[in-house]
Design an enzyme around this catalytic site. Structure first.
Site, PDB file in Angstrom:
ATOM      1  N   HIS A 334      79.198   2.556  58.679  1.00 10.73           N
ATOM      2  CA  HIS A 334      80.144   3.219  59.390  1.00 10.73           C
ATOM      3  C   HIS A 334      79.739   4.639  59.629  1.00 10.73           C
ATOM      4  CE1 HIS A 334      82.671  -0.301  59.622  1.00 10.73           C
ATOM      5  NE2 HIS A 334      82.836  -0.376  58.351  1.00 10.73           N
ATOM      6  N   HIS A 373      82.622  -5.647  59.352  1.00  5.26           N
ATOM      7  CA  HIS A 373      83.168  -4.764  60.201  1.00  5.26           C
ATOM      8  C   HIS A 373      82.144  -4.326  61.301  1.00  5.26           C
ATOM      9  CE1 HIS A 373      85.453  -4.272  56.305  1.00  5.26           C
ATOM     10  NE2 HIS A 373      86.214  -4.203  57.193  1.00  5.26           N
ATOM     11  N   ASP A 461      81.841  -9.353  53.399  1.00 13.71           N
ATOM     12  CA  ASP A 461      83.410  -9.248  53.398  1.00 13.71           C
ATOM     13  C   ASP A 461      83.781 -10.314  54.566  1.00 13.71           C
ATOM     14  OD1 ASP A 461      81.703  -7.529  55.022  1.00 13.71           O
ATOM     15  OD2 ASP A 461      82.958  -5.679  54.751  1.00 13.71           O
TER      16      ASP A 461
HETATM   17  N1  Q9C Z   1      92.919   0.846  53.595  1.00 14.59           N
HETATM   18  C1  Q9C Z   1      82.754  -1.633  54.898  1.00 14.59           C
HETATM   19  O1  Q9C Z   1      82.821  -2.677  54.805  1.00 14.59           O
HETATM   20  N2  Q9C Z   1      89.495  -0.038  55.597  1.00 14.59           N
HETATM   21  N3  Q9C Z   1      83.723  -0.706  55.185  1.00 14.59           N
HETATM   22  C2  Q9C Z   1      90.399   0.817  55.370  1.00 14.59           C
HETATM   23  C3  Q9C Z   1      92.835   1.487  55.049  1.00 14.59           C
HETATM   24  C4  Q9C Z   1      88.280   0.431  55.700  1.00 14.59           C
HETATM   25  C5  Q9C Z   1      84.984  -1.065  55.138  1.00 14.59           C
HETATM   26  C6  Q9C Z   1      91.968   0.615  55.544  1.00 14.59           C
HETATM   27  C7  Q9C Z   1      87.367  -0.682  55.815  1.00 14.59           C
HETATM   28  C8  Q9C Z   1      86.007  -0.021  55.623  1.00 14.59           C
HETATM   29  C9  Q9C Z   1      81.372  -1.149  54.636  1.00 14.59           C
HETATM   30 ZN    ZN Z   2      82.589  -4.262  55.971  1.00 19.94          ZN
END
Ligand code: Q9C
Ligand code: ZN
Length: 519
Positions: A334, A373, A461
């Site tokens: 990200h 993601h 994930d």
């Molecule tokens: N609680 C990776 O899997 N979500 N990043 C936050 C607010 C963030 C995922 C939502 C998800 C990031 C590397």
């Molecule tokens: Zn992820």
């Protein structure tokens, strides 16, 4: 160390059980399970995991003829034993000094044998509960050449083959442990960050328990490879944010730092703004896109170490390892050129890809992103690049984080036109639709013909029980995904991204790596 593949419950008849046990431990990583009382024998378990192997070493006595030099006393092989209990039962049926070497001995404790070996008449059953011994001479002869191979003249194709496979380098560092105590905001609530040190610990211990991996520390690569991907001012602000927050009393040090303002593109409108604050924790808000990127004292060093982990893994592959795994934490995909987010600080995969171009002599590098993601950061960094292919399978951003990128229409531009591709997946997608998308992506990799290791952004994930995902992959599916990717025949650098189902993370990583190194 060697690695045993496709060995189903072998029984080895040896001159010296102690020596043989020691040999199998040192060379193949077998662990001793049991030394049965009153028997010159050792039961051992292979480290290969997954495909679960047991080994019985039975001493046949000193009067048995000597094996060829260097053959470590391997006399007979047997295969197709259901359980270690079967082995024990079978062993009792064999006199302790069975050892006439010129002929094979057959033992069929559950007597379901249906065929005999043409060479030695050992009966071999179709049932996996049958124990049979056969054709020792051919096996011992080929031992030094890299392990016993089935006698080619025999129509009995043994189940057991010992393949010489080097252990997979796993690059890991303890530096990430200080990137801890993180919190994130979910639905307005502060919760412990899903992205925790236990994730990497779980993966490492699963791989250690499974065996077949070589654990190594990263070597330092400095900032240059990072600056090839990220802007210098991002590094400056990230590096200083924590100390400035502490010095200014913005935090007492007991809590992770999360900035309170974010500089959106919409902020200036028609204005020409006059400046930025001097303190780096306040400036940080211009370099983040979400609240899921908390900073604590150990964050900067952890992020640097994750890059070193990734680059060291890439180096292992560059010097000939077919596969290396960088257990990166924090993850990276990200993180964009001048923006942190989504638990990510430096884009490990992008840094590796760029490094392969600049230092590795590669002309075309492909990145396959299988995290749940969309890897917005990686996509952004290489959006206009004609030399780097970025392919991502992920949850449809129409419903899933990061929401604003990862749609199928995003395909890169300029030189990079067509070299970014996205496969948004519906909620609940299982292996079937996943594999269809993956097969498409793999065809594009083939057409692109990378001349460098494939860089894999590996997130788990996508797992059915992941607490923040909604896809439905199972542990065994990661092995299948691995086998599919392995089919490309490219060397591979696997870099850890997401995955938050702590209790399954180790198994999932092991499954993927097992599939990736399958024959
Ligand atoms: N609680 C990776 O899997 N979500 N990043 C936050 C607010 C963030 C995922 C939502 C998800 C990031 C590397
Ligand atoms: Zn992820």
């Amino acid at each position: 160390m060697f690695n045993v593949t496709r060995l189903n419950h072998a029984v080895l008849w040896v001159r010296d059980a102690d020596k043989a046990a020691d040999f199998y431990h040192r060379v193949f990583g077998f662990e001793e399970l049991e030394r049965p009382q009153g028997m010159r024998a050792a039961f051992m378990r292979s480290p290969s995991g997954g495909n679960h192997h047991d080994l019985g070493l039975f001493e046949v006595g000193a009067e048995a003829p000597r094996p060829p030099r260097g053959s470590v006393g391997l006399y007979h092989l047997a295969w197709e034993v259901g359980t270690i209990e079967d082995l024990a039962a079978a062993a009792k049926a064999v006199p302790a000094t069975t050892g006439s070497a010129s002929r094979c001995t057959a033992v069929t404790p559950t007597a379901t044998s249906s065929r005999s070996c043409g060479r030695c008449r050992a009966r071999r059953g179709a049932s996996t509960r049958t124990l049979a011994l056969c054709c020792r001479s051919t096996w011992t002869r080929s031992w030094r050449a890299g392990g016993p191979v089935p006698p080619s003249s025999s129509r009995e194709a043994p189940v057991a083959t010992l393949a010489r496979v080097a252990p997979v380098p796993v690059i890991r560092s303890g530096a990430h442990l200080a990137h801890t105590g993180l919190i994130e905001l979910t639905g307005g609530r502060e919760i412990p960050c899903w992205e925790s040190p236990e994730r990497a610990t779980a993966i490492e211990s699963a791989l250690r328990a499974a065996g077949g991996f070589a654990f190594e520390e990263p070597t330092e690569h400095g900032r240059e490879p990072i600056l090839a991907v990220h802007d210098a001012d991002l590094l400056e602000v990230f590096e200083g944010a924590w100390t400035d927050a502490l010095a200014a009393g913005a935090t007492d040090g007991s809590r992770a730092w999360i900035p309170d303002t974010y500089l959106l593109a919409a902020y200036p409108g028609p204005m020409t703004l006059g400046g930025h604050p001097a303190l780096r924790h306040q400036r940080l808000g211009a370099y983040l896109f979400d609240t899921a990127t908390p900073i604590v004292a150990g964050t900067w060093s952890a992020a640097l170490a994750a890059v070193d982990v990734a680059l060291t893994a890439a180096e292992r592959v560059a010097v000939g390892a077919p596969l290396a795994y960088g257990l990166c934490r924090p993850p990276g995909h990200h993180a964009a050129r001048r923006m942190l987010g989504g638990y990510c600080y430096f884009n490990n995969a992008a840094i590796v890809a760029e490094w392969l171009r600049r230092e590795g002599g590669a002309r075309r590098v492909a990145i396959l992103d299988i995290d749940y993601h969309h890897g917005n950061g990686t996509q952004q960094v290489f959006w206009e690049r004609g030399d780097i292919l970025y392919l991502s399978l992920h949850a449809d951003p129409g419903r899933a984080y990061p929401y604003f990128s990862g749609y199928a229409a995003e395909r890169g531009s300029g030189d990079g036109d067509g070299l970014t591709r996205n496969w948004p997946l519906p909620a609940g997608a299982s292996l079937d639709p996943y594999a269809t998308a993956l097969a498409e992506a793999l065809r594009l990799v083939e057409a692109f013909a990378p001349d460098a290791p494939l860089v894999i952004s590996a997130g788990f994930d996508t797992f059915e029980r992941d607490p923040i995902g909604d896809l439905a992959l199972r542990t065994a599916d990661y092995a299948e995904i691995g086998r599919m990717v392995r089919g490309l025949g490219l060397p591979m650098v696997v870099l850890q991204e997401g995955g938050y189902a702590l209790d399954a993370l180790g198994d999932n990583a092991l499954a993927l790596l097992t599939g990736l190194r399958s024959a």
